[in-house]
Each structure stands twice: as C-alpha cells, then as structure tokens.
Design a protein around this motif. Sequence first.
Motif, PDB file in Angstrom:
ATOM      1  N   THR A  29       0.803  -1.224   0.000  1.00 62.25           N
ATOM      2  CA  THR A  29       0.000   0.000   0.000  1.00 62.25           C
ATOM      3  C   THR A  29       0.834   1.270   0.000  1.00 62.25           C
ATOM      4  O   THR A  29       0.341   2.336  -0.389  1.00 62.25           O
ATOM      5  CB  THR A  29      -0.930   0.040   1.221  1.00 62.25           C
ATOM      6  OG1 THR A  29      -0.131   0.080   2.421  1.00 62.25           O
ATOM      7  CG2 THR A  29      -1.843  -1.181   1.257  1.00 62.25           C
ATOM      8  N   GLY A  30       2.076   1.168   0.452  1.00 65.39           N
ATOM      9  CA  GLY A  30       2.912   2.362   0.570  1.00 65.39           C
ATOM     10  C   GLY A  30       2.457   3.279   1.686  1.00 65.39           C
ATOM     11  O   GLY A  30       2.751   4.474   1.686  1.00 65.39           O
ATOM     12  N   ARG A  31       1.777   2.716   2.673  1.00 66.00           N
ATOM     13  CA  ARG A  31       1.248   3.514   3.765  1.00 66.00           C
ATOM     14  C   ARG A  31       1.698   2.970   5.121  1.00 66.00           C
ATOM     15  O   ARG A  31       2.241   1.867   5.203  1.00 66.00           O
ATOM     16  CB  ARG A  31      -0.283   3.570   3.685  1.00 66.00           C
ATOM     17  CG  ARG A  31      -0.759   4.306   2.435  1.00 66.00           C
ATOM     18  CD  ARG A  31      -2.260   4.407   2.352  1.00 66.00           C
ATOM     19  NE  ARG A  31      -2.645   5.193   1.167  1.00 66.00           N
ATOM     20  CZ  ARG A  31      -3.880   5.442   0.803  1.00 66.00           C
ATOM     21  NH1 ARG A  31      -4.891   4.977   1.534  1.00 66.00           N
ATOM     22  NH2 ARG A  31      -4.129   6.160  -0.276  1.00 66.00           N
ATOM     23  N   PHE A  32       1.473   3.759   6.169  1.00 66.17           N
ATOM     24  CA  PHE A  32       1.845   3.322   7.513  1.00 66.17           C
ATOM     25  C   PHE A  32       0.958   4.006   8.543  1.00 66.17           C
ATOM     26  O   PHE A  32       0.263   4.983   8.243  1.00 66.17           O
ATOM     27  CB  PHE A  32       3.323   3.598   7.801  1.00 66.17           C
ATOM     28  CG  PHE A  32       3.670   5.066   7.975  1.00 66.17           C
ATOM     29  CD1 PHE A  32       3.816   5.624   9.237  1.00 66.17           C
ATOM     30  CD2 PHE A  32       3.863   5.886   6.873  1.00 66.17           C
ATOM     31  CE1 PHE A  32       4.139   6.964   9.402  1.00 66.17           C
ATOM     32  CE2 PHE A  32       4.194   7.233   7.023  1.00 66.17           C
ATOM     33  CZ  PHE A  32       4.336   7.772   8.290  1.00 66.17           C
ATOM     34  N   LEU A  33       1.011   3.486   9.763  1.00 74.01           N
ATOM     35  CA  LEU A  33       0.168   3.963  10.848  1.00 74.01           C
ATOM     36  C   LEU A  33       0.986   4.812  11.819  1.00 74.01           C
ATOM     37  O   LEU A  33       2.073   4.426  12.229  1.00 74.01           O
ATOM     38  CB  LEU A  33      -0.427   2.763  11.594  1.00 74.01           C
ATOM     39  CG  LEU A  33      -1.330   3.055  12.800  1.00 74.01           C
ATOM     40  CD1 LEU A  33      -2.609   3.745  12.349  1.00 74.01           C
ATOM     41  CD2 LEU A  33      -1.652   1.743  13.532  1.00 74.01           C
ATOM     42  N   SER A 159       7.448   0.531  10.321  1.00 75.06           N
ATOM     43  CA  SER A 159       6.740  -0.397  11.198  1.00 75.06           C
ATOM     44  C   SER A 159       6.166   0.401  12.358  1.00 75.06           C
ATOM     45  O   SER A 159       6.689   1.454  12.741  1.00 75.06           O
ATOM     46  CB  SER A 159       7.681  -1.484  11.722  1.00 75.06           C
ATOM     47  OG  SER A 159       8.603  -0.937  12.643  1.00 75.06           O
ATOM     48  N   THR A 160       5.080  -0.089  12.934  1.00 79.66           N
ATOM     49  CA  THR A 160       4.429   0.646  14.015  1.00 79.66           C
ATOM     50  C   THR A 160       5.379   0.866  15.186  1.00 79.66           C
ATOM     51  O   THR A 160       5.409   1.955  15.778  1.00 79.66           O
ATOM     52  CB  THR A 160       3.176  -0.112  14.497  1.00 79.66           C
ATOM     53  OG1 THR A 160       2.327  -0.362  13.375  1.00 79.66           O
ATOM     54  CG2 THR A 160       2.406   0.693  15.525  1.00 79.66           C
ATOM     55  N   GLU A 161       6.207  -0.137  15.505  1.00 75.01           N
ATOM     56  CA  GLU A 161       7.140  -0.019  16.625  1.00 75.01           C
ATOM     57  C   GLU A 161       8.197   1.044  16.365  1.00 75.01           C
ATOM     58  O   GLU A 161       8.545   1.835  17.248  1.00 75.01           O
ATOM     59  CB  GLU A 161       7.803  -1.365  16.902  1.00 75.01           C
ATOM     60  CG  GLU A 161       6.860  -2.456  17.380  1.00 75.01           C
ATOM     61  CD  GLU A 161       6.096  -3.119  16.245  1.00 75.01           C
ATOM     62  OE1 GLU A 161       6.342  -2.778  15.062  1.00 75.01           O
ATOM     63  OE2 GLU A 161       5.251  -3.977  16.518  1.00 75.01           O
ATOM     64  N   ALA A 162       8.730   1.076  15.145  1.00 77.05           N
ATOM     65  CA  ALA A 162       9.738   2.071  14.809  1.00 77.05           C
ATOM     66  C   ALA A 162       9.143   3.469  14.809  1.00 77.05           C
ATOM     67  O   ALA A 162       9.746   4.417  15.331  1.00 77.05           O
ATOM     68  CB  ALA A 162      10.362   1.753  13.447  1.00 77.05           C
ATOM     69  N   VAL A 163       7.961   3.615  14.224  1.00 79.40           N
ATOM     70  CA  VAL A 163       7.311   4.926  14.171  1.00 79.40           C
ATOM     71  C   VAL A 163       7.031   5.435  15.572  1.00 79.40           C
ATOM     72  O   VAL A 163       7.243   6.621  15.877  1.00 79.40           O
ATOM     73  CB  VAL A 163       6.020   4.856  13.334  1.00 79.40           C
ATOM     74  CG1 VAL A 163       5.237   6.165  13.430  1.00 79.40           C
ATOM     75  CG2 VAL A 163       6.352   4.555  11.877  1.00 79.40           C
TER      76      VAL A 163
END
Length: 265
Positions: A29-33, A159-163
């Motif tokens: 998707t090229g997206r992230f949270l 990744s959610t953890e990195a963000v």
Amino acid sequence: MSERLITSLTNETVKAVRALHMRKERQQTGRFLAEGLKSIGEALDLGRAPRLLLVGQDARPHPLLDRARSETIKTGGEVVIVTHAILEKISRRENPQTVLAVFDQTYLPLTGIRPESAPCWVALEQVRDPGNLGTIIRTADAAGCGGVILIGDCVDPFSTEAVRATMGSIFAVSISRATVEDFLAWRATWPGAVVGTRLDATVDHRAAALTRPALILMGNEQAGLTDRLAAACDVNVKIPMRGRADSLNLSVATGIMIYAATEGL
C-alpha cells in the motif's frame, strides 16, 4: 467529505488499517500507521496530511485535532469516528491513543541527498531492531542530521514499533535505502568524512577528524559493521568502555557518534 462513524470491529476500513502492522501490507500500500496527536501534529507542520484520520469517540476537543480533521478533509483524506474497542484492536494496546492516522510513506533516493545541507548524516547497515531504528531517527532529528540511510536488509522504518519510537521524527528526517553495492558506489562521491565504528578499532571516537559533512556508518546490533563497509570508511573508531560492559546499545552508540560529529554547532 463528511465524517462517518464506525462501530464494528469487522469493518473493512478497520481491517485495512490493522493490516498495516504487517510489513507486506505496508509495502503493497505504501502507507503506515502513526499514533497520537503529537506525531500527527509533526506531520501537519511539515505539510503531510493523513490519508485517513481515526478519532476515538472519547477524544477530548483540541485545536490540533480540529486542524487534523480540517487538513485531512481538505487534502482528500477521510475522517472516521471509532469506538475505544476499535482503537485497541488497531493499536494492539489496552490503553491506545485516542487519535490514529494513516500516512503515505516517503523515501529519499540517494541521488536526492544533498550532503552539504546538514553537518552529519547517518548510515545503518542491517539494523534489525525497530526500537533502535526509531530512537536513532529521533536522535538524528534532535541533533539536526540530514537523514538516515538504511543499507541492506534493515527493519522497516515505517513499522508501528519504529514509528512509535521516533515520537514524530519520522516526518522530519529523510529516510533513504540502498543495497550495499549502490551505497558503496554513491559513497565514493561523499565530500566529507566517512567514519565507522568497530570494537576492534584503535582510534578513539573523540580523536577522529570528522570533516563535515560527516557520514556516520553504524553496523548491525549483533555483528557490528561488516568488513566490506568498514573498508569503505575513511576511519574506523571505537567508543571507550570504562566498566565491565564491552559494548553499547546501537541507538546509544549512534547518539554518541552523532553528537561527536555535530559538537560545537
């Protein structure tokens, strides 16, 4: 577009956002949270509006939340109101943030890097821990570094953890990625010092001449910098260990090197 309410845990939008915890879905998707108003506010300040803004029913009124809603809709995104149970499911936390957002990923190609635009840049070889990577990105932001370059098979910076670990700096620091071969070819054009860290190095990190712009090259958490990339450095240095511990956490060591390179600014 008006806001809509979602209450079902099996809603397709909920499933799609929750799937962003998976690297494959982020790649496709090229997206992230991103979670929380602080991170979302950083994005807005840098001209990045969410594709999707999820607001909990119990979210307190806040000027920044009003701005996030407005800019999401203005740029063609969608705002949805969700239950606490949905926030828990998406975030995988019992005490989730009351505002979540989906953003587009952005990478800066190596050819787009302008070395002289910052005193220091960071390159990481095969970093594997998302917490380490997120903390390094945050430290690079705090110190005024130009960006972080990921070499080889690294953990996903989105990744959610990195963000989470970046605390919003994911929007402020340019992220680049490269194969070892592409990095080495590009490194040949670097105008300043390229310095690596190795446990077997003999030069103290405080004694190295870090001609700016400095490129700090750090290795994997377990194996350290490979011989091939160490050979591409102008100098390899070590951070002295004065106690019983024989090494430092990667993010801590990188922070020390970053501030050594930017000292006096």
